[in-house]
Design a protein around this motif. Structure first.
Motif, PDB file in Angstrom:
ATOM      1  N   GLY A 286     -21.319  -3.693  -8.817  1.00  0.00           N
ATOM      2  CA  GLY A 286     -21.667  -2.975 -10.357  1.00  0.00           C
ATOM      3  C   GLY A 286     -21.082  -1.376  -9.954  1.00  0.00           C
ATOM      4  N   ALA A 287     -20.971  -1.046  -8.602  1.00  0.00           N
ATOM      5  CA  ALA A 287     -20.689   0.411  -8.544  1.00  0.00           C
ATOM      6  C   ALA A 287     -19.101   0.567  -8.540  1.00  0.00           C
ATOM      7  CB  ALA A 287     -21.113   0.891  -7.145  1.00  0.00           C
ATOM      8  N   ALA A 288     -18.925   1.749  -8.402  1.00  0.00           N
ATOM      9  CA  ALA A 288     -17.320   2.072  -8.580  1.00  0.00           C
ATOM     10  C   ALA A 288     -16.870   1.970  -7.077  1.00  0.00           C
ATOM     11  CB  ALA A 288     -17.066   3.671  -8.712  1.00  0.00           C
ATOM     12  N   ALA A 289     -15.607   1.152  -6.773  1.00  0.00           N
ATOM     13  CA  ALA A 289     -14.950   0.679  -5.604  1.00  0.00           C
ATOM     14  C   ALA A 289     -14.654   2.469  -4.790  1.00  0.00           C
ATOM     15  CB  ALA A 289     -13.829   0.009  -5.763  1.00  0.00           C
ATOM     16  N   ALA A 290     -14.200   3.134  -5.584  1.00  0.00           N
ATOM     17  CA  ALA A 290     -13.505   4.287  -5.078  1.00  0.00           C
ATOM     18  C   ALA A 290     -14.613   5.172  -4.398  1.00  0.00           C
ATOM     19  CB  ALA A 290     -12.952   5.228  -6.258  1.00  0.00           C
ATOM     20  N   ASP A 291     -16.017   4.821  -4.672  1.00  0.00           N
ATOM     21  CA  ASP A 291     -17.090   5.655  -3.958  1.00  0.00           C
ATOM     22  C   ASP A 291     -17.454   4.990  -2.848  1.00  0.00           C
ATOM     23  OD1 ASP A 291     -17.116   7.373  -6.280  1.00  0.00           O
ATOM     24  OD2 ASP A 291     -18.646   6.311  -7.342  1.00  0.00           O
ATOM     25  N   LEU A 292     -17.088   3.811  -2.463  1.00  0.00           N
ATOM     26  CA  LEU A 292     -17.641   3.045  -1.448  1.00  0.00           C
ATOM     27  C   LEU A 292     -16.509   2.551  -0.455  1.00  0.00           C
ATOM     28  CD1 LEU A 292     -20.546   0.883  -3.103  1.00  0.00           C
ATOM     29  CD2 LEU A 292     -20.681   2.953  -1.784  1.00  0.00           C
ATOM     30  N   LEU A 293     -15.470   2.137  -0.948  1.00  0.00           N
ATOM     31  CA  LEU A 293     -14.431   1.556   0.026  1.00  0.00           C
ATOM     32  C   LEU A 293     -13.419   2.591   0.276  1.00  0.00           C
ATOM     33  CD1 LEU A 293     -13.595  -1.548  -2.161  1.00  0.00           C
ATOM     34  CD2 LEU A 293     -15.320  -1.398  -0.386  1.00  0.00           C
ATOM     35  N   PRO A 294     -12.621   2.179   1.384  1.00  0.00           N
ATOM     36  CA  PRO A 294     -11.620   3.134   1.901  1.00  0.00           C
ATOM     37  C   PRO A 294     -10.511   3.339   1.000  1.00  0.00           C
ATOM     38  CG  PRO A 294     -12.243   1.460   3.755  1.00  0.00           C
ATOM     39  CD  PRO A 294     -12.980   1.126   2.370  1.00  0.00           C
ATOM     40  N   GLY A 295     -10.021   4.594   0.946  1.00  0.00           N
ATOM     41  CA  GLY A 295      -8.792   4.846  -0.007  1.00  0.00           C
ATOM     42  C   GLY A 295      -7.885   3.880  -0.012  1.00  0.00           C
ATOM     43  N   PRO A 296      -7.114   3.260   1.199  1.00  0.00           N
ATOM     44  CA  PRO A 296      -6.217   2.600   1.239  1.00  0.00           C
ATOM     45  C   PRO A 296      -6.509   0.949   0.528  1.00  0.00           C
ATOM     46  CG  PRO A 296      -6.311   3.482   3.334  1.00  0.00           C
ATOM     47  CD  PRO A 296      -7.422   3.859   2.550  1.00  0.00           C
ATOM     48  N   LEU A 297      -7.638   0.500   0.655  1.00  0.00           N
ATOM     49  CA  LEU A 297      -8.054  -0.527  -0.021  1.00  0.00           C
ATOM     50  C   LEU A 297      -8.422  -0.425  -1.439  1.00  0.00           C
ATOM     51  CD1 LEU A 297      -9.158  -3.314   0.177  1.00  0.00           C
ATOM     52  CD2 LEU A 297     -11.266  -2.531   1.210  1.00  0.00           C
ATOM     53  N   VAL A 298      -8.898   0.806  -1.871  1.00  0.00           N
ATOM     54  CA  VAL A 298      -8.925   0.897  -3.197  1.00  0.00           C
ATOM     55  C   VAL A 298      -7.628   1.015  -3.742  1.00  0.00           C
ATOM     56  CG1 VAL A 298      -9.766   2.496  -5.052  1.00  0.00           C
ATOM     57  CG2 VAL A 298     -11.101   2.318  -2.802  1.00  0.00           C
ATOM     58  N   ALA A 299      -6.554   1.602  -3.388  1.00  0.00           N
ATOM     59  CA  ALA A 299      -5.629   1.834  -3.886  1.00  0.00           C
ATOM     60  C   ALA A 299      -4.630   0.224  -4.006  1.00  0.00           C
ATOM     61  CB  ALA A 299      -4.401   2.492  -3.109  1.00  0.00           C
ATOM     62  N   MET A 300      -4.918  -0.540  -3.036  1.00  0.00           N
ATOM     63  CA  MET A 300      -4.354  -1.941  -3.007  1.00  0.00           C
ATOM     64  C   MET A 300      -5.177  -2.821  -4.169  1.00  0.00           C
ATOM     65  SD  MET A 300      -3.871  -3.089   1.080  1.00  0.00           S
ATOM     66  CE  MET A 300      -3.530  -4.818   0.327  1.00  0.00           C
ATOM     67  N   LEU A 301      -6.271  -2.710  -4.245  1.00  0.00           N
ATOM     68  CA  LEU A 301      -7.052  -3.480  -5.130  1.00  0.00           C
ATOM     69  C   LEU A 301      -6.483  -2.769  -6.711  1.00  0.00           C
ATOM     70  CD1 LEU A 301     -10.883  -3.105  -3.807  1.00  0.00           C
ATOM     71  CD2 LEU A 301      -9.110  -5.435  -4.443  1.00  0.00           C
ATOM     72  N   ALA A 302      -6.472  -1.645  -6.919  1.00  0.00           N
ATOM     73  CA  ALA A 302      -6.119  -1.389  -8.392  1.00  0.00           C
ATOM     74  C   ALA A 302      -4.543  -1.506  -8.569  1.00  0.00           C
ATOM     75  CB  ALA A 302      -6.053   0.339  -8.210  1.00  0.00           C
ATOM     76  N   GLU A 303      -3.827  -1.628  -7.394  1.00  0.00           N
ATOM     77  CA  GLU A 303      -2.255  -1.900  -7.765  1.00  0.00           C
ATOM     78  C   GLU A 303      -2.316  -3.426  -7.933  1.00  0.00           C
ATOM     79  OE1 GLU A 303       1.961  -1.668  -5.409  1.00  0.00           O
ATOM     80  OE2 GLU A 303       0.232  -1.250  -4.558  1.00  0.00           O
ATOM     81  N   ALA A 304      -3.026  -4.354  -7.427  1.00  0.00           N
ATOM     82  CA  ALA A 304      -3.242  -5.765  -7.572  1.00  0.00           C
ATOM     83  C   ALA A 304      -3.618  -6.109  -9.003  1.00  0.00           C
ATOM     84  CB  ALA A 304      -3.923  -6.341  -6.624  1.00  0.00           C
ATOM     85  N   ALA A 305      -4.674  -5.247  -9.305  1.00  0.00           N
ATOM     86  CA  ALA A 305      -5.305  -5.497 -10.821  1.00  0.00           C
ATOM     87  C   ALA A 305      -4.473  -5.001 -11.863  1.00  0.00           C
ATOM     88  CB  ALA A 305      -6.769  -4.682 -10.858  1.00  0.00           C
ATOM     89  N   THR A 306      -3.692  -4.118 -11.562  1.00  0.00           N
ATOM     90  CA  THR A 306      -3.150  -3.318 -12.793  1.00  0.00           C
ATOM     91  C   THR A 306      -1.412  -3.851 -12.618  1.00  0.00           C
ATOM     92  OG1 THR A 306      -2.320  -1.468 -11.439  1.00  0.00           O
ATOM     93  CG2 THR A 306      -4.105  -1.528 -13.038  1.00  0.00           C
ATOM     94  N   ALA A 307      -0.904  -3.952 -11.682  1.00  0.00           N
ATOM     95  CA  ALA A 307       0.602  -4.295 -11.432  1.00  0.00           C
ATOM     96  C   ALA A 307       0.712  -5.856 -11.115  1.00  0.00           C
ATOM     97  CB  ALA A 307       1.194  -3.518 -10.485  1.00  0.00           C
ATOM     98  N   ALA A 308      -0.341  -6.689 -10.941  1.00  0.00           N
ATOM     99  CA  ALA A 308      -0.328  -8.117 -10.487  1.00  0.00           C
ATOM    100  C   ALA A 308       0.443  -8.520  -9.104  1.00  0.00           C
ATOM    101  CB  ALA A 308      -0.041  -8.921 -11.426  1.00  0.00           C
ATOM    102  N   ARG A 309       0.015  -7.393  -8.270  1.00  0.00           N
ATOM    103  CA  ARG A 309       1.048  -7.425  -7.101  1.00  0.00           C
ATOM    104  C   ARG A 309       0.117  -7.886  -5.862  1.00  0.00           C
ATOM    105  NH1 ARG A 309       4.413  -1.779  -7.075  1.00  0.00           N
ATOM    106  NH2 ARG A 309       5.592  -2.174  -8.840  1.00  0.00           N
TER     107      ARG A 309
END
Length: 612
Positions: A286-309
């Motif tokens: 339920g927390a924001a991933a950006a507050d807990l996860l490393p930056g590169p992992l957050v960027a990969m998750l965001a790219e997979a969720a928005t660009a389906a990569r």
């Protein structure tokens, strides 16, 4: 709702019964009224015919002026009117040419039958029953008896029946209410049971059933509801089992699993991911991933969720190396996995309304698998180092052999002394190669658990005595003193392998101890174990080298001088000790010396292990 439905059913049934009874009452009253009127008309007609017959038979005996008075004597009520009309159907006061009343006309037309009619009196407007009967012979009537009585007498008779009809109506309505209530209960009770079962089902009671024995629509509805509840219970139990299985799988996985929605909120974090990434236990969902996860992992998750990569990378956290694979979560079966698409397809998102549409498919979030590859990368590094070390260790004696062989071929063989010295060097280098290959094969077997130990009770003190006696000549030239303490101790082991460990430790101590140094080998029993120590007074080992001293081909700085060695001896010793259920440790300080300690489980003379 139950009362409302029951009241509506009863009211409808009673209302229908009331309308039906009212219609029946109206019809019955109409029929009675007609019957009463016909009867009353018959009575009035009979009176008219009786008077006409009396006057006809007494025509000669009764004077005409007395006939009127005689006829009036037949009045049975005051409001009955009896009149004698002439042969044309007119009274004394009726002007000539006035047509006779209809019943009078019919009586004159058919003198043998009286005639009657129910109509309004033109003089008073009152509804009356009129009857007429011809006087005299049938062929030529001499007059007409005209009798009339008020029709209200019929209404009065009907009014006397109204209380009885009213009582019957009330009884009918009461019976209709009772029957309607029973019918309504037979309909609403199953509905009430269905309602209670539905409420129990809504509150989570999946065992809710409805017992309705009827074969009508409500009975079929009850059986269908029970079947639906059973199917729902089985489905939910199946989903719970699948969820429990999935949770158990995710919990027991060594790889970390992280799932996020399109807004970057954490949907799932298993225990391995919490440990690998240092997340708080259970607090990440339920927390924001950006507050807990490393930056590169957050960027990969965001790219997979928005660009389906689909992507992969490596993360470094403290002394750990983690390999990360990330893929989008598709909604339902719309993902490319349904038609042989990319990895990660076919995962179901939880919020289809929040899905991102890419082409014709919808993405609801992203999932990442985090794997700890620290040991794998370390193994790869060690493999590379092993290759380099083996190449280096093989290259040195091979270069020496090749160089001396070329020298001999170039003409040194003519000098017998030189040739012999070169051949001895070649033989020594070849023996070194054989020793290196044997050590490598030995270490490989030990690491693969392929070596077979011939276990038997071994007196470690006698083994130490034999080994020290065998190696004492190596220490003599260097003015080394070798001491060992005699303490009876027995272990269960392979005597040759234990001798190999002891030889390696004492040989290393001899090599790395300077002249006039001291080497002490001791054996003691301690809390159900046998402790073997080899202590020297050499230069010691640097603290940076201590964690790696038992690795293959590892050589501390002190061994990289003139002292020969492959760097495999301590690695082989560690594997042999561990194969015997023991452990080996090292303690050293630079300039003070080094102590190797080997701990074995103590065994009795019969070979059984003694527990502390």
């Amino acid at each position: 709702m139950r009362r409302a439905i029951r009241f509506k059913l009863i009211a409808t049934y009673v209302g229908l019964a009331a309308v039906t009874l009212a219609l029946v009452l109206v019809v019955v009253l109409g029929i009675l009224q007609r019957r009463y009127l016909e009867t009353y008309a018959y009575v009035v007609s009979t009176q008219a015919r009786l008077i006409a017959t009396m006057l006809t038979e007494g025509a000669g005996a009764i004077p005409p002026d007395q006939q009127e008075a005689l006829a009036q004597q037949f009045r049975w009520r005051p409001d009955v009117v009896i009149a004698l009309l002439d042969a044309h159907g007119r009274g004394p006061t009726v002007p000539a040419g006035t047509p006779p009343p209809p019943e009078v006309g019919r009586a004159l037309a058919r003198p043998d039958q009286p005639a009657y009619a129910v109509r309004d009196d033109p003089r008073t407007g009152q509804r009356r029953v009129f009857a007429a009967a011809a006087i005299g012979p049938r062929a030529r009537p001499s007059g007409v008896v005209h009798v009339s009585a008020p029709a209200v007498w019929v209404q009065r008779q009907l009014r006397r029946l109204l209380p009885a009809f009213g009582g019957a109506l009330l009884l009918g309505l009461g019976a209709a209410w009772v029957v309607g209530a029973r019918l309504a209960r037979s309909l609403t009770d199953p509905i009430e049971r269905l309602t209670r079962a539905a409420e129990r089902l809504r509150e989570g009671d999946l065992d809710a059933q409805v017992a309705i024995d009827s074969d009508d629509e409500i009975g079929r509805l009850g059986r269908a509801f029970s079947a639906m509840a059973t199917r729902l219970r089985e489905t939910i139990e199946g989903l719970r089992a699948e969820r429990t299985t999935l949770a158990a799988i995710l919990t027991s996985m060594q790889d970390g699993v992280i799932a996020t929605d399109r807004q970057g909120r954490l949907l799932l974090v298993n225990r391995a991911a919490e440990e690998l990434l240092g997340l708080p236990s259970g607090a990440a969902v339920g927390a924001a991933a950006a507050d807990l996860l490393p930056g590169p992992l957050v960027a990969m998750l965001a790219e997979a969720a928005t660009a389906a990569r689909v992507g992969a990378t490596e993360l470094q956290r403290e002394d750990r190396v983690m390999e990360v694979h990330c893929a989008p979560i598709w909604r339902g079966d719309d993902g490319p996995g349904a038609s042989g698409g990319s990895a990660g397809a076919g995962l179901v998102g939880a919020d289809p309304g929040a899905a991102a549409v890419t082409g014709a498919v919808a993405v609801t979030g992203a999932v990442a698998v985090v794997r700890d590859v620290t040991e794998l990368r370390r193994s790869e590094r060690l493999r590379r180092e092993l290759t380099a070390n083996v190449s280096h260790e093989l290259r040195t004696p091979l270069t020496s052999i090749k160089g001396f062989a070329e020298t001999l071929l170039a003409g040194a063989m003519r000098d017998e002394a030189t040739a012999r010295r070169f051949l001895e060097i070649i033989d020594a280098e070849a023996n070194r190669l054989v020793k290196l290959v044997d050590d490598l094969m030995d270490l490989s077997r030990l690491e693969a658990r392929g070596g077979v130990l011939e276990l038997s009770p071994v007196d470690l003190c006698s083994l130490v005595e034999e080994t020290v006696a065998r190696l004492r000549p190596l220490a003599g030239p260097r003015q080394l003193e070798v001491h060992y303490s005699d303490s009876p101790a027995t272990v269960l082991g392979d005597r040759d392998r234990l001798a190999q460990v002891l030889t390696n430790l004492i040989d290393n101590a001899i090599k790395f101890t300077p002249d006039r140094g001291r080497i002490t080998v001791a054996v003691r029993r301690e809390d159900g174990t046998v402790v073997l120590t080899v202590r020297d007074t050499g230069r010691g080992i640097a603290p940076a080298d201590l964690p790696h001293i038992f690795e293959r081909f590892y050589k501390a700085d002190r061994s990289r001088g003139t002292t020969a060695g492959s760097g495999l001896g301590l690695a082989i010793a560690r594997h042999i000790v561990e194969a015997h259920g023991g452990r080996i440790t090292v303690h050293s300080r630079e300039g003070e010396g080094t102590t190797f300690a080997v701990v074995f489980p103590e065994a009795g003379e019969d070979g059984t292990i003694r527990r502390p």
